[in-house]
Every structure is written in structure tokens, then in C-alpha cells.
Design an enzyme around this catalytic site. Structure first.
Site, PDB file in Angstrom:
ATOM      1  N   ASN A 221     -36.247-112.950  37.814  1.00  0.00           N
ATOM      2  CA  ASN A 221     -37.049-114.124  38.171  1.00  0.00           C
ATOM      3  C   ASN A 221     -37.404-114.114  39.648  1.00  0.00           C
ATOM      4  O   ASN A 221     -38.519-113.760  40.021  1.00  0.00           O
ATOM      5  CB  ASN A 221     -36.288-115.409  37.808  1.00  0.00           C
ATOM      6  CG  ASN A 221     -37.191-116.642  37.838  1.00  0.00           C
ATOM      7  OD1 ASN A 221     -38.197-116.666  38.542  1.00  0.00           O
ATOM      8  ND2 ASN A 221     -36.827-117.660  37.098  1.00  0.00           N
ATOM      9  N   ASP A 222     -36.464-114.474  40.496  1.00  0.00           N
ATOM     10  CA  ASP A 222     -36.770-114.662  41.917  1.00  0.00           C
ATOM     11  C   ASP A 222     -37.224-113.387  42.611  1.00  0.00           C
ATOM     12  O   ASP A 222     -38.020-113.445  43.548  1.00  0.00           O
ATOM     13  CB  ASP A 222     -35.549-115.242  42.627  1.00  0.00           C
ATOM     14  CG  ASP A 222     -35.033-116.497  41.931  1.00  0.00           C
ATOM     15  OD1 ASP A 222     -35.849-117.400  41.697  1.00  0.00           O
ATOM     16  OD2 ASP A 222     -33.837-116.551  41.602  1.00  0.00           O
ATOM     17  N   VAL A 223     -36.727-112.234  42.168  1.00  0.00           N
ATOM     18  CA  VAL A 223     -37.066-110.981  42.853  1.00  0.00           C
ATOM     19  C   VAL A 223     -38.465-110.488  42.508  1.00  0.00           C
ATOM     20  O   VAL A 223     -38.917-109.472  43.054  1.00  0.00           O
ATOM     21  CB  VAL A 223     -36.043-109.882  42.533  1.00  0.00           C
ATOM     22  CG1 VAL A 223     -34.664-110.284  43.032  1.00  0.00           C
ATOM     23  CG2 VAL A 223     -36.007-109.563  41.049  1.00  0.00           C
TER      24      VAL A 223
END
Length: 485
Positions: A409-411
Site C-alpha cells: 500500500n504505502d510503498v
């Protein structure tokens, strides 16, 4: 046996050499397993050599403790799932810090007894056997030894309690972040009080009450420092506490005059420090910001994300990748939770047989600890030359036909580049959005571990394949086999 001390020091030297060579081999996935074995032999040699120190006391208790620890580690190591490996690393690291703090406590109690402030301490110590020869009193510690003993105890205690909190967070026993007004002030006061107590201990005021207060303050600071840190920062925190533990062990080794502890602690401390810096750099954040910032909290009014998530079924996704020229697979923690690494490699092998060029892209902080995704892929048998780091793979995304994101997700969130109000703004990411097509396997429509909405999921070139990771990849495998039938 005048030759025995020389032999013990030679064993310590050989153990230190094995530690260093083992760590060097751990730098490559191809040789990491051998490196762990080498370092393990070094530790075994150091322990055995220590048991033969002249006038060593309580050997039976020491051997019993070693057997209990080895048995517990063997049992837990065999049972732990790969998804739970980060919290196991945090727990074991905490035990190392706690051991260093305990050594410091023994030395400080012995020092207090030598000052006549404490009379209920045994006349023998398994740690400093030469220290209790005259009238059952310990020798006077030099100012340097005393200062390093106090510093090692402080760092070890902070690492112990902080690592336990990290373990609880990763295990799901505690909320990801715990904050309250004035928390930074409270933390600074705790640290200042612990430092003041340590200075008093190091200046011949080692009363029992002060020793107890010192350790209580140090443990409380480690606890309070880790409570507000979000789950997305846990890889950096675990690495930092690993460095703390190494430093604490090295300092206490100096106090004990144990060369093996000094060198092993320095190696662990240096490696942990470098890794922490690299991971913080990969997130484009300072270590101070990790510890005292608020990653995952609102940093202002975020950009509105336009569009809608567009679903795709497994058969259409399989067709898209079957006729692609280049496919890049991006694994995240969702892959670990689903234990889907074997199915993913099976799917990749089917693509490779069709002539598709397949690579795996790894972000430096993907997963819950350093190297988590690499270990998962290696466990599944993925060749190392198919695994690419972020800096190497990012230039290839524009020429990639399909990027398959599994549980990340965040990466891969483009807001890190476009939204200054985003908590992850400035963090280097995998440029998945630059691929011609993106397929995201995700269990639902929620946010990731850091609680941040991902603009990639709403992009025009992105399709969402909803479902549990292993089941969804299994559908891709079945659909691809149908195409080949």
C-alpha cells in the site's frame, strides 16, 4: 594451567572473527544462511570459552539457563510463522537488551555493596569471578568502567521495554499508536530523570533506592518512547533497538573485561545503526522524526482523490499478463499475511514459460522488518536475480506492461510525490503508477497499515482484484493454466 587464559582469549578472537565473517555473508541472500551458521558457531565457542574462565562460579546454573534458552528458542523458531517473524525479532532483540541491563544491575549492586551501602549481595558472581577474592568485596570500578556500565544499563533497559512494546504492536495486542497531550514533554522528563540518576550512580552514589529508580525510569522511557510510534515505522524502530542492544552489550563487555562481548556488541551496534540510517533514508525521514514524529497522522488537508476503484476478475487479469511482454510483481505485507509467496512464484513461473519477462520489485521498508519480503520470496524459491531493489526497478516501470501489486500500500502510493499534506510526502516509492497497466490484489477497500488512502487504487490504469491474497493468486494460476490448455 597458566596457558588457559591465553587459550580463552584465542577462542574469543576466533569467535569475533566468526561473528564478523558471518555478518559479511549475511549481506547477500545467497550466503546469508551460511553466515548465520558461522555466527552461531562463534557464539557457541564464546559461551564454551567463558565457562572455562578461572574461578568461574555457578557453572551449573549457567548451563541450565543456556539449555532453557536454547530449548525455548528452538521450539519457538520452529513454530513461528513467517508473518510473525518481525515480532519474534523484536522479542529476541528485547531479550538481548534486557540481558545487558541485567549485567549492569549486577555490577551496580556489587558496586553499592563495595561502598557499604548494600549487604545482602552474595559473595560470588558468575560474571566477574576474579572480583570477589578479598573479603567477599568487589573491586573498585574505574570511572570509565562505571560510566560505561551505567550507560550500557540505560541503553539496554530502554531497548528491552521498547522492544516489548514493538512486539505487542506487531502481534496485535496493542493499538498501533498511543498518544496523549504533552507526551513529548513527559518523555523528555523521563529521559532527563534517568540520565540524572545515571550520573549520580556514576559518581559514587550507588544506593539501592537510586539503582531501582534508575532502572524504573529507563524502562519507563523505553515504554513511553515506543507507544506513540505508528506501525508503519516498526521496521526502523526494530532496527534501531537492535543497534541499542549491540551498544549496551559492548559497554557491559568492557566493564566485564570480556573481549567477545565487546566485539560482538560493536558489530551488532554498527550494523544496526547503518541499517537504521539506510531505512530512514529510504523513507526520506530522519531518525528523530521516526521516533518523535507522527507518521500516519494527518499533516494538513490532504488532496482529494478523484475517480473510483475499478474491479477486474481473475480471468481478465490473467489474460492481460499472459500476453504481456514485461510484468513486475510488487509484494507487500498482505502477501505475507496470506502466505501467498509460493502461489505467486508458481504464477510467475507460468508466465516465464510463456516468454514473459518477470521481475519482483522490493521496497526497502516493505513488510514489517528489514528484508522481510526477500526472505519470503527466497523461501518460495524465487531466484535472486529476479528480485530487484527500488532504485534498480523504478526506471523500468514505464516500459512495464503490467505491474501486479499484492498486499502493498504505502510503498506504492503516488501521494508521496504529489501531496505535501500527506504524512508520507517525500518518501521514495516504487513508481508502479508509471506502468502501462496496474493490477492490485487487495482484501478490501480499506487503507493500509499506516491508515493512508492510496491514490494508485483510483488511477485510470489501475484495476482492483479483490480477495484474500493466496486465493486470488490461485485464481490467476488456474486462469493462466486454462489459457495454456
Amino acid at each position: 594451567m597458566s596457558w588457559l587464559p591465553t587459550l580463552i582469549k584465542a577462542c574469543y578472537f576466533l569467535a569475533a572473527l566468526l561473528f564478523i565473517l558471518g555478518l559479511k555473508r549475511m549481506s547477500s541472500p545467497r550466503t546469508a544462511r551460511g553466515g548465520i551458521v558461522w555466527a552461531g558457531y562463534g557464539m557457541l565457542l564464546a559461551v564454551l570459552a567463558t565457562l572455562f574462565l578461572p574461578d568461574m562460579h555457578n557453572r551449573g546454573l549457567i548451563v541450565a539457563a543456556v539449555l532453557v534458552g536454547v530449548s525455548a528458542a528452538w521450539w519457538s523458531g520452529k513454530r513461528v510463522a513467517m508473518t510473525a517473524m518481525p515480532q519474534m525479532v523484536a522479542l529476541y532483540n528485547g531479550m538481548g537488551g534486557g540481558a545487558a541491563a541485567a549485567i549492569g544491575a549486577v555490577e551496580l549492586i556489587g558496586y553499592a555493596r563495595g561502598l557499604g551501602l548494600l549487604q545482602a549481595v552474595p559473595d560470588t558472581s558468575p560474571l566477574r569471578p576474579e572480583a570477589w577474592a578479598v573479603n567477599g568485596l568487589p573491586p573498585a570500578l574505574s570511572p570509565t568502567e562505571l560510566a560505561l556500565g551505567v550507560l550500557g544499563a540505560l541503553i539496554g533497559a530502554v531497548s528491552f521495554s521498547g522492544s516489548l512494546v514493538a512486539f505487542a504492536k506487531l502481534q496485535g495486542w496493542m493499538d498501533k499508536r498511543f498518544v496523549f497531550p504533552g507526551q513529548r514533554t513527559v518523555n523528555l522528563l523521563l529521559l532527563a530523570a534517568a540520565v540524572v540518576a545515571g550520573v549520580l550512580l556514576a559518581t559514587s552514589h550507588a544506593s539501592p533506592a537510586l539503582i531501582a529508580a534508575f532502572f524504573a525510569l529507563a524502562l519507563a522511557f523505553g515504554l513511553m518512547m515506543t507507544l506513540p510510534i505508528g506501525g508503519a515505522d516498526m521496521p526502523v524502530v526494530i532496527s534501531l533497538y537492535n543497534a541499542f542492544t549491540g551498544l549496551a552489550v559492548s559497554f557491559e563487555g568492557f566493564v566485564l573485561g570480556n573481549e567477545a562481548m565487546i566485539i560482538a556488541g560493536m558489530v551488532v551496534g554498527a550494523a544496526g545503526t547503518l541499517l537504521t540510517q539506510l531505512m530512514a533514508k529510504a523513507m526520506n525521514r530522519s531518525i528523530g522524526n521516526v521516533l518523535f514524529g507522527s507518521f500516519g497522522a494527518a499533516g494538513g488537508e490532504a488532496q482529494a482523490i478523484e475517480g473510483a476503484q475499478k474491479p477486474i476478475d481473475a480471468s481478465d487479469a490473467a489474460v492481460m499478463m499472459a500476453y504481456a511482454e514485461r510484468v513486475v510483481i510488487v509484494p507487500g505485507y498482505g502477501l505475507a499475511v496470506a502466505q501467498a509467496q509460493h502461489k505467486v512464484w508458481e504464477f510467475a513461473q507460468l508466465l516465464i514459460k510463456r516468454g514473459v519477462k518477470v521481475k519482483f520489485a522490493i521496497h526497502p521498508v516493505a513488510g514489517r522488518m528489514p528484508g522481510h519480503m526477500n526472505v519470503l520470496l527466497a523461501e518460495a524459491g524465487v531466484p535472486y536475480d529476479l528480485i530487484a531493489d527500488m532504485d534498480d526497478i523504478n526506471p523500468e516501470f514505464p516500459a512495464t506492461d503490467v505491474a501486479l501489486v499484492i498486499g502493498a500500500n504505502d510503498v506504492v502510493n503516488p501521494l508521496a510525490k504529489t501531496d505535501p499534506a500527506s504524512p508520507i510526502y517525500g518518501m521514495p516509492i516504487l513508481d508502479v503508477s508509471a506502468a502501462k497497466h496496474v493490477i492490485v490484489i487487495k482484501r478490501g477497500r480499506g487503507t493500509g497499515f499506516a491508515g493512508i488512502e492510496n491514490a494508485l487504487f483510483y488511477a485510470d490504469n489501475t484495476r482492483m482484484l479483490y480477495g484474500e491474497g493466496q486465493a486470488a493468486v490461485g485464481e490467476l494460476v488456474a486462469s493462466l493454466k486454462d489459457i495454456d490448455a
